[in-house]
Design a protein around this motif. Sequence first.
Motif, PDB file in Angstrom:
ATOM      1  N   GLN A  19     -10.138   7.666  -2.175  1.00 21.32           N
ATOM      2  CA  GLN A  19     -10.298   7.784  -3.613  1.00 21.32           C
ATOM      3  C   GLN A  19      -9.891   9.187  -4.049  1.00 21.32           C
ATOM      4  OE1 GLN A  19     -13.913   6.224  -5.061  1.00 21.32           O
ATOM      5  NE2 GLN A  19     -13.543   6.837  -7.174  1.00 21.32           N
ATOM      6  N   LEU A  20      -9.103   9.258  -5.114  1.00 29.26           N
ATOM      7  CA  LEU A  20      -8.667  10.545  -5.652  1.00 29.26           C
ATOM      8  C   LEU A  20      -9.521  10.873  -6.869  1.00 29.26           C
ATOM      9  CD1 LEU A  20      -4.782   9.984  -5.663  1.00 29.26           C
ATOM     10  CD2 LEU A  20      -6.212  10.853  -3.804  1.00 29.26           C
ATOM     11  N   GLU A  27      -5.488  12.079  -9.760  1.00 28.85           N
ATOM     12  CA  GLU A  27      -4.875  10.826 -10.198  1.00 28.85           C
ATOM     13  C   GLU A  27      -3.854  11.080 -11.304  1.00 28.85           C
ATOM     14  OE1 GLU A  27      -7.886   8.064 -11.376  1.00 28.85           O
ATOM     15  OE2 GLU A  27      -8.354   7.492  -9.303  1.00 28.85           O
ATOM     16  N   GLN A  28      -4.216  11.900 -12.275  1.00 35.76           N
ATOM     17  CA  GLN A  28      -3.295  12.207 -13.369  1.00 35.76           C
ATOM     18  C   GLN A  28      -2.070  12.955 -12.860  1.00 35.76           C
ATOM     19  OE1 GLN A  28      -3.425  11.028 -16.604  1.00 35.76           O
ATOM     20  NE2 GLN A  28      -1.332  11.788 -16.486  1.00 35.76           N
ATOM     21  N   ALA A  71     -10.147  12.301 -10.718  1.00 33.93           N
ATOM     22  CA  ALA A  71      -9.427  12.007 -11.966  1.00 33.93           C
ATOM     23  C   ALA A  71      -8.265  12.973 -12.192  1.00 33.93           C
ATOM     24  CB  ALA A  71     -10.390  12.037 -13.149  1.00 33.93           C
ATOM     25  N   HIS A 121      -1.140   2.649  -4.315  1.00 33.53           N
ATOM     26  CA  HIS A 121      -2.475   2.346  -3.790  1.00 33.53           C
ATOM     27  C   HIS A 121      -2.853   3.390  -2.748  1.00 33.53           C
ATOM     28  CE1 HIS A 121      -2.224  -1.764  -5.473  1.00 33.53           C
ATOM     29  NE2 HIS A 121      -0.958  -1.672  -5.137  1.00 33.53           N
TER      30      HIS A 121
END
Length: 132
Positions: free
Chosen positions: A99-100, A105-106, A102, A95
């Motif tokens: 905010q990351l 996030e990958q 995309a 968590h």
Amino acid sequence: MAVIAQAKVETLPEPWSGEISSGKHQLITDKPESFGGQDKGLAPYDLICSGLISCTMITLRMYAQHKGIELGAFRVEADFCANKEGEEWISRRVHFENQLGAELEQKVLDICSKTPVTKTLLRSLDIHTSLI
């Protein structure tokens, strides 16, 4: 052969309780009250989850520092699960407060799959036991 970690546990008077030491660190291990313990410390599967999530946190922070990326504050959680068929798995969740994107996030997911403890848990591991 290289030893990368070391720990020992000594029994305490209460049923199921023990004192774990590793280097200069100590902690108590126990079973939950529902299993006859006093719930004074982490149970064995809690320790497995703790090793995985601490390795995940450290690896992500090392990656971010190396790449000059600001991940911000985050937490990692894990549940050790089993079903009636004898299958076992760990559910890990990361968590982030920020905010990351995309792409990042990958990359975080890729890094999580490659942490040292993740790799160890995913492959077979021989355990050699001796009486001394």
